[in-house]
Design a protein around this motif. Sequence first.
Motif, short mmCIF file in Angstrom:
data_model
loop_
_atom_site.label_atom_id
_atom_site.label_comp_id
_atom_site.label_asym_id
_atom_site.label_seq_id
_atom_site.Cartn_x
_atom_site.Cartn_y
_atom_site.Cartn_z
N VAL A 28 0.82 -1.22 0.00
CA VAL A 28 0.00 0.00 0.00
C VAL A 28 0.85 1.27 0.00
O VAL A 28 0.32 2.36 -0.16
N LEU B 161 -3.19 2.93 5.79
CA LEU B 161 -3.26 3.13 4.34
C LEU B 161 -4.04 1.96 3.75
O LEU B 161 -3.71 0.80 3.97
N SER B 162 -5.09 2.28 3.01
CA SER B 162 -6.01 1.28 2.52
C SER B 162 -6.19 1.41 1.01
O SER B 162 -6.25 2.52 0.48
N GLY B 163 -6.30 0.27 0.35
CA GLY B 163 -6.54 0.28 -1.10
C GLY B 163 -7.21 -1.01 -1.51
O GLY B 163 -7.16 -2.01 -0.79
N GLY B 164 -7.81 -0.99 -2.67
CA GLY B 164 -8.47 -2.18 -3.20
C GLY B 164 -7.47 -3.29 -3.48
O GLY B 164 -6.30 -3.04 -3.78
N VAL C 227 -8.08 6.18 8.59
CA VAL C 227 -7.88 5.40 7.38
C VAL C 227 -7.79 6.37 6.21
O VAL C 227 -8.66 7.23 6.05
N LEU C 228 -6.74 6.21 5.39
CA LEU C 228 -6.59 7.01 4.19
C LEU C 228 -6.51 6.09 2.98
O LEU C 228 -5.74 5.13 2.98
N ASP C 229 -7.30 6.39 1.94
CA ASP C 229 -7.26 5.63 0.70
C ASP C 229 -5.99 5.99 -0.06
O ASP C 229 -5.67 7.16 -0.22
N VAL C 230 -5.27 4.98 -0.56
CA VAL C 230 -3.98 5.21 -1.21
C VAL C 230 -4.09 5.68 -2.65
O VAL C 230 -3.07 6.00 -3.26
N GLY C 231 -5.29 5.76 -3.18
CA GLY C 231 -5.48 6.19 -4.56
C GLY C 231 -4.84 7.51 -4.94
O GLY C 231 -4.22 7.63 -5.99
N LEU D 168 -1.26 11.96 0.43
CA LEU D 168 -1.45 11.28 1.72
C LEU D 168 -0.63 11.95 2.81
O LEU D 168 -1.10 12.13 3.93
#
Length: 183
Positions: free
Chosen positions: A24, A115-118, A157-161, A167
């Motif tokens: 991530v 850090l979060s992502g699909g 939580v932050l989306d890594v996109g 970020l």
Amino acid sequence: MALSVENHPGERPPVIVVMGVSGVGKTTVARLLAERLGLPYAEADDFHPAANIAKMSAGTPLDDHDREPWLRALGDWLGGRSRLGEGGVVTCSALKRRYRDTLRAACPDAFFLHLSGGQDLVHDRLAHRVGHFMPTSLLDSQFAALEPLGTDERGIVLDVGPGPETLVEKAAALFGHVNGDLA
């Protein structure tokens, strides 16, 4: 030039754990954030005993017994930074609540930046990473083990996109550092 939080009396430097599954961007974001905040940085992988690295390199997931000494060593680093009032930023997957509890036991003021992502995005990133011992075959086990932050846990939580720089800006704003100045 990095903003050093120690230049602002009354501000206690944060102790931050940048967490999430492998791939991530924990290391990239943590290094940039530590530089931005003027804090020491540590890479969790450096705290693994050789047996853990060999096990993961062979494609075998670590179990909780394997992780225990690693988490204690990380907690010691975090707690030491906090007790000295120096703050710090460390990477750590911290996938399960009990792992975060171990870190919090040593450093109650730890803040978790998840850090979060699909799964497809992270798998693609991991597949293109060079020079790391973590094979893509272990990613599914990490997603399966992941327990999101609870509402009672200090963190976000932050989306890594959006990418690492965005970020870091978002994270720095959480600690009162916007565009190189205290907010």
